[in-house]
Design an enzyme around this catalytic site. Structure first.
Site, PDB file in Angstrom:
ATOM      1  N   HIS A 160       0.857  -1.190   0.000  1.00  0.00           N
ATOM      2  CA  HIS A 160       0.000   0.000   0.000  1.00  0.00           C
ATOM      3  C   HIS A 160       0.888   1.233   0.000  1.00  0.00           C
ATOM      4  CE1 HIS A 160      -4.209   1.402   0.580  1.00  0.00           C
ATOM      5  NE2 HIS A 160      -3.598   2.510   0.974  1.00  0.00           N
ATOM      6  N   ASP A 184     -13.789   3.540   6.887  1.00  0.00           N
ATOM      7  CA  ASP A 184     -12.764   4.248   6.116  1.00  0.00           C
ATOM      8  C   ASP A 184     -13.351   4.831   4.837  1.00  0.00           C
ATOM      9  OD1 ASP A 184      -9.995   5.139   5.725  1.00  0.00           O
ATOM     10  OD2 ASP A 184     -10.078   3.849   3.960  1.00  0.00           O
ATOM     11  N   ARG A 200     -12.383  13.286   4.366  1.00  0.00           N
ATOM     12  CA  ARG A 200     -11.047  13.900   4.450  1.00  0.00           C
ATOM     13  C   ARG A 200     -10.682  14.520   3.113  1.00  0.00           C
ATOM     14  NH1 ARG A 200      -7.477   9.198   5.542  1.00  0.00           N
ATOM     15  NH2 ARG A 200      -5.760  10.665   5.451  1.00  0.00           N
ATOM     16  N   SER A 238      -6.266   4.721   8.473  1.00  0.00           N
ATOM     17  CA  SER A 238      -6.922   4.502   7.178  1.00  0.00           C
ATOM     18  C   SER A 238      -6.281   3.333   6.443  1.00  0.00           C
ATOM     19  CB  SER A 238      -6.814   5.789   6.346  1.00  0.00           C
ATOM     20  OG  SER A 238      -7.155   5.553   5.008  1.00  0.00           O
ATOM     21  N   LYS A 277      -7.528  -1.099   6.516  1.00  0.00           N
ATOM     22  CA  LYS A 277      -7.874  -1.806   5.265  1.00  0.00           C
ATOM     23  C   LYS A 277      -7.008  -3.051   5.093  1.00  0.00           C
ATOM     24  CE  LYS A 277      -7.580   1.843   2.366  1.00  0.00           C
ATOM     25  NZ  LYS A 277      -7.723   3.215   2.886  1.00  0.00           N
TER      26      LYS A 277
HETATM   27  N1  URA Z   1      -3.925   5.858   1.467  1.00  0.00           N
HETATM   28  C1  URA Z   1      -4.962   5.511   2.260  1.00  0.00           C
HETATM   29  O1  URA Z   1      -5.580   4.477   2.073  1.00  0.00           O
HETATM   30  N2  URA Z   1      -5.294   6.344   3.251  1.00  0.00           N
HETATM   31  C2  URA Z   1      -4.633   7.484   3.508  1.00  0.00           C
HETATM   32  O2  URA Z   1      -4.982   8.178   4.439  1.00  0.00           O
HETATM   33  C3  URA Z   1      -3.552   7.840   2.674  1.00  0.00           C
HETATM   34  C4  URA Z   1      -3.213   7.001   1.650  1.00  0.00           C
END
Ligand code: URA
Length: 435
Positions: free
Chosen positions: A88, A167, A174, A189, A193
């Protein structure tokens, strides 16, 4: 819910407005209520702004992470019979690494249950990129995810009603309220996930520089440390790389343009930095999943050269309803106006303001300014010069791909480049590793 049992959102907001600390249980209850639709967006947004400005302590950050995980299910792929890993990114401009990386790693025998995000702030999102492939579905239920992971070893989806729904809400708010770039929001966040999707090993690509949320190496390394530590505390293995975002990654910026570039990488080509970073992060995933470094690198090169990774990408597109012909024949949506942006003078390209370029892409339709906005998959830019390159006056710095001619956009694009007289060194791609 009775009127008195309902969360008193005004009292909760006052705590953070006044710089106080939330009780972790109350914070969890607020987030879960918001995810159930019991808190109006204006109150959730007000909380985001208060917490953006006044901060969350580690215990609050961890409560937020747990709440987002608990807002949905936690998947478990241990019965799959092969290891699982994921990657990620914290978000950048032109960061299309996930697109080629997921099928590439799957082609090497490690399953990738990838849950990605949409565009956030000035950065692009993997889901928006995938959806530039006509028909591509980014919402699969748990059963469909399992069936696909068993069959082809890779899924690429978004969070949804089953997976970290809180999220989904917080991310969209956000994005629309300019409350993105704080580690106490980014860590929950991302980690929520990744834990909910059930990957056993996660590699974080923490972006650093003008196009990233973290502008300095110190801030980026600190974010990497938190991502790795919180992930381990929640039961998965993790590692991180801090990588350069002082200029866009590769050439293409914008949804369909980036899918094309990812296809080039899967064909064994593509810009050198995109290929190198794909291999670096993919190798880190395979290593976390138990392979040796040299063996991992060799397997990845083989999967690219043999066409196995490309074939896995096409299988993924078919499995998720995408128009595979459009991808194979290079017929993804194209912008009607392609406008070159020339260098105003000769010199050396010293800096590219990635934030300004990312915001420009959002403004021309490549991202959202309000939660409900639709993204135009066609628009974006092809960045033709890199930091350290010599340029002559009139050389093309980038081409803008526009829905309609837009002289103001051309001016904004030109202003994102700084041309100097003295030689400038090209920045390194991988800045630091966090184990
Ligand atoms: N990627 C995400 O999933 N969340 C964030 O806050 C920043 C990047």
């Amino acid at each position: 819910v009775s009127a008195t049992a309902r969360i008193d959102a005004r009292a909760f907001l006052r705590v953070k407005r006044d710089g106080g600390r939330h009780d972790p249980g109350e914070l969890e209850a607020f987030v879960l209520a918001a995810a159930r639709g019991e808190i109006p967006d204006y109150q959730t947004s007000a909380w985001l702004m208060a917490a953006y400005l006044n901060g969350l302590a580690d215990a609050e950050r961890d409560a937020l992470t747990r709440a987002v995980i608990r807002s949905g299910q936690v998947f478990d792929w241990r019965s799959l019979g092969r290891p699982t890993a994921d990657k990620h990114s914290t978000g950048g401009v032109g960061d299309k690494i996930s697109l080629a990386l997921a099928p590439l790693v799957a082609a090497c025998g490690v399953a990738v249950p990838m849950v990605s995000g949409r565009g956030l702030g000035h950065t692009g999102g993997t889901l928006d990129k995938l959806e530039s492939i006509p028909g591509f579905r980014t919402q699969l239920d748990a059963q469909a995810m399992r069936a696909q992971l068993e069959r082809i070893g890779v899924v690429m989806v978004g969070q949804g009603p089953e997976l970290a729904p809180a999220d989904g809400l917080l991310y969209a708010l956000r994005d629309a309220t300019s409350t993105v770039e704080r580690p106490w929001f980014i860590v929950p966040s991302i980690v929520s996930k990744k834990i909910a999707e059930g990957a056993q090993a996660i590699v974080y690509d923490v972006k650093c520089g003008s196009g990233a949320f973290m502008k300095t190496e110190g801030d980026a390394v600190a974010l990497a440390r938190q991502l790795v530590d919180v992930t381990r505390a929640m039961g998965a293995n993790a590692a991180a790389r801090v990588t350069d975002m002082s200029q866009p990654l590769g050439v293409a910026v914008g949804n369909a343009l980036e899918v094309r570039e990812a296809c080039d990488v899967l064909h064994g080509g593509g810009p050198a930095d995109v290929r190198a970073l794909t291999l670096e992060l993919a190798a880190a995933m395979l290593v976390l999943a138990g392979r040796g470094e040299a063996e991992a690198r060799a397997a990845l090169e083989r999967a690219l050269d043999s066409g196995a990774a490309w074939r896995r990408w096409l299988e993924l597109i078919v499995a998720q309803g995408g128009d595979v012909d459009a991808v194979e024949r290079d017929q993804l949506p194209r912008a009607p106006a392609v406008v070159p942006v020339p260098a105003p003078r000769a010199g050396v390209l010293a800096a590219v303001d990635g934030f300004a370029l990312g915001e420009l892409i959002v403004a021309i339709g490549g991202g959202r300014r309000a939660k409900e906005d639709r993204v135009d998959p066609r628009v974006g830019a092809m960045v033709r010069r890199r930091i350290g390159d010599r340029v002559d006056a009139g050389d093309v710095l980038l081409e803008l791909h526009l829905a309609a001619p837009d002289p103001a956009a051309v001016e904004r694009a030109a202003a994102a480049f700084t041309i100097a007289d003295a030689a400038v060194a090209a920045p390194p791609l991988v800045i630091a590793s966090v184990a």
